[in-house]
Write a protein that holds these residues in place. Structure first.
Motif, PDB file in Angstrom:
ATOM      1  N   ARG A   1       0.837  -1.200   0.000  1.00 49.68           N
ATOM      2  CA  ARG A   1       0.000   0.000   0.000  1.00 49.68           C
ATOM      3  C   ARG A   1       0.872   1.250   0.000  1.00 49.68           C
ATOM      4  NH1 ARG A   1      -2.301   3.475   3.621  1.00 49.68           N
ATOM      5  NH2 ARG A   1      -4.284   4.341   2.945  1.00 49.68           N
ATOM      6  N   GLY A   2       1.980   1.212   0.750  1.00 51.43           N
ATOM      7  CA  GLY A   2       2.908   2.335   0.759  1.00 51.43           C
ATOM      8  C   GLY A   2       3.559   2.578  -0.585  1.00 51.43           C
ATOM      9  N   ASN A   3       3.573   1.533  -1.429  1.00 49.56           N
ATOM     10  CA  ASN A   3       4.140   1.659  -2.771  1.00 49.56           C
ATOM     11  C   ASN A   3       3.068   1.929  -3.834  1.00 49.56           C
ATOM     12  OD1 ASN A   3       6.805   1.253  -1.967  1.00 49.56           O
ATOM     13  ND2 ASN A   3       6.559  -0.975  -1.988  1.00 49.56           N
ATOM     14  N   GLY A   4       1.854   2.246  -3.381  1.00 44.91           N
ATOM     15  CA  GLY A   4       0.822   2.679  -4.316  1.00 44.91           C
ATOM     16  C   GLY A   4      -0.289   1.705  -4.609  1.00 44.91           C
ATOM     17  N   ALA A   5      -0.217   0.477  -4.092  1.00 40.50           N
ATOM     18  CA  ALA A   5      -1.296  -0.485  -4.324  1.00 40.50           C
ATOM     19  C   ALA A   5      -2.475  -0.191  -3.394  1.00 40.50           C
ATOM     20  CB  ALA A   5      -0.802  -1.909  -4.102  1.00 40.50           C
ATOM     21  N   ARG A   6      -3.655  -0.580  -3.830  1.00 43.28           N
ATOM     22  CA  ARG A   6      -4.823  -0.527  -2.953  1.00 43.28           C
ATOM     23  C   ARG A   6      -5.057  -1.937  -2.415  1.00 43.28           C
ATOM     24  NH1 ARG A   6      -9.561   2.505  -6.143  1.00 43.28           N
ATOM     25  NH2 ARG A   6      -8.995   0.956  -7.696  1.00 43.28           N
ATOM     26  N   ILE A   7      -5.400  -2.042  -1.144  1.00 42.79           N
ATOM     27  CA  ILE A   7      -5.556  -3.325  -0.474  1.00 42.79           C
ATOM     28  C   ILE A   7      -7.013  -3.485  -0.050  1.00 42.79           C
ATOM     29  CG2 ILE A   7      -4.800  -4.787   1.428  1.00 42.79           C
ATOM     30  CD1 ILE A   7      -2.581  -4.139  -0.591  1.00 42.79           C
ATOM     31  N   ALA A   8      -7.552  -4.670  -0.274  1.00 43.35           N
ATOM     32  CA  ALA A   8      -8.950  -4.910   0.067  1.00 43.35           C
ATOM     33  C   ALA A   8      -9.093  -6.225   0.838  1.00 43.35           C
ATOM     34  CB  ALA A   8      -9.805  -4.965  -1.203  1.00 43.35           C
ATOM     35  N   LEU A   9     -10.070  -6.251   1.719  1.00 45.21           N
ATOM     36  CA  LEU A   9     -10.393  -7.460   2.485  1.00 45.21           C
ATOM     37  C   LEU A   9     -11.744  -8.009   2.035  1.00 45.21           C
ATOM     38  CD1 LEU A   9      -9.387  -6.327   6.098  1.00 45.21           C
ATOM     39  CD2 LEU A   9      -8.201  -8.023   4.686  1.00 45.21           C
ATOM     40  N   PRO A  10     -11.887  -9.344   2.014  1.00 46.11           N
ATOM     41  CA  PRO A  10     -13.157  -9.932   1.597  1.00 46.11           C
ATOM     42  C   PRO A  10     -14.214  -9.822   2.688  1.00 46.11           C
ATOM     43  CG  PRO A  10     -11.640 -11.656   2.263  1.00 46.11           C
ATOM     44  CD  PRO A  10     -10.874 -10.358   2.346  1.00 46.11           C
ATOM     45  N   VAL A  11     -15.450  -9.636   2.258  1.00 50.86           N
ATOM     46  CA  VAL A  11     -16.571  -9.491   3.183  1.00 50.86           C
ATOM     47  C   VAL A  11     -17.711 -10.389   2.728  1.00 50.86           C
ATOM     48  CG1 VAL A  11     -18.273  -7.897   4.158  1.00 50.86           C
ATOM     49  CG2 VAL A  11     -15.937  -7.102   3.695  1.00 50.86           C
ATOM     50  N   VAL A  12     -18.211 -11.196   3.640  1.00 48.15           N
ATOM     51  CA  VAL A  12     -19.404 -12.005   3.363  1.00 48.15           C
ATOM     52  C   VAL A  12     -20.620 -11.097   3.550  1.00 48.15           C
ATOM     53  CG1 VAL A  12     -20.805 -13.976   4.078  1.00 48.15           C
ATOM     54  CG2 VAL A  12     -18.295 -14.135   4.113  1.00 48.15           C
TER      55      VAL A  12
END
Length: 201
Positions: A85-96
Motif C-alpha cells: 500500500r505504501g508503494n501505491g497499491a490498494r488493499i482490500a479485504l473480503p466481506v461475506v
C-alpha cells in the motif's frame, strides 16, 4: 472414507448427488485434519515459511490486491500488504454479505475502523470503498497439484471468481499456505475453480 475413484477424467468428478455427498464428507474430514496440522506448527517453522511466502510474492504486479485477515493459523500478510500500500497499491479485504452469495472486497487501510464479520473475522466497515481486485491472494486449507483449493466449505471464493470473471474482470488468484497443506487431490467438482498460481513453503 475416500470418494470412489474417478470414472472419467481425473480433472473433475461428475456431480451426481451420491458423488457430491461422498466428496463433501471426505472434504470435511480432510479440512479438520489440515487445519489442526496448520495450527500445531511450531512458531519458528511458521515464521520461516511466512518469510518464504512473502519473498515469493514480492514481484507480483497488481494495482488492487485482495488479501484476507489471518484465521486459524493462516499465513499473515498484513505487514506485506501495508508495504504494498505504501508503494501505491490498494488493499482490500473480503466481506461475506450474505450466505451463498459472492464476496465483496472493501478497501482496507491500517488506520481505518474494523468491525466483526462472519466467524468474528475483522472486516472494513460498510462505508469503506468496494474494490475489484486484479490480484486475489487466497489462503488454502489444502491444495492439489492441479491448483484446486480446499477451503472452509462455504464456496465463497469459487462463487466470487465465477461472478467477477463472468462480469469481464481479469483476475489472477494466488493460493498460499504451508507445505503440509499439499494433498494429492481435492476431488474437484464442476463448480471448483483452479487458481493461477500456488505458493507453499
Amino acid at each position: 472414507m475416500e470418494p470412489a475413484p474417478y470414472a472419467s477424467s481425473p480433472c473433475r468428478m461428475p456431480e451426481d448427488a451420491e458423488t457430491r455427498r461422498d466428496v463433501m464428507r471426505w472434504r470435511r474430514a480432510e479440512r479438520a485434519r489440515l487445519i489442526a496440522l496448520r495450527q500445531a506448527m511450531p512458531v519458528a517453522d511458521r515464521q520461516q515459511a511466512e518469510a518464504a511466502i512473502l519473498k515469493a510474492l514480492e514481484e507480483e504486479p497488481a494495482r488492487t490486491i485482495g488479501i484476507y485477515w489471518p484465521f486459524k493459523g493462516e499465513p499473515d500478510l498484513r505487514g506485506w500488504a501495508a508495504e504494498r500500500r505504501g508503494n501505491g497499491a490498494r488493499i482490500a479485504l473480503p466481506v461475506v454479505v450474505e450466505k451463498a452469495a459472492p464476496l465483496v472486497f472493501r478497501e482496507w487501510q491500517p488506520d481505518a475502523a474494523l468491525v466483526r464479520g462472519v466467524w468474528n473475522i475483522p472486516i472494513p466497515a460498510e462505508d469503506a470503498r468496494v474494490l475489484i481486485p486484479d490480484l486475489i491472494i487466497s489462503p488454502v486449507v489444502g491444495v492439489d497439484p492441479m491448483q484446486f483449493r480446499l477451503g472452509y466449505g462455504g464456496g465463497f471464493y469459487d462463487r466470487t471468481l465465477a461472478a467477477l470473471r463472468a462480469a469481464g474482470h481479469d483476475i489472477r488468484v494466488i493460493g498460499i499456505g504451508f507445505a503440509a497443506q499439499s494433498i494429492p487431490t481435492i476431488f474437484p467438482l464442476p463448480h471448483d475453480i483452479a487458481m493461477n498460481r500456488v505458493i507453499l513453503a
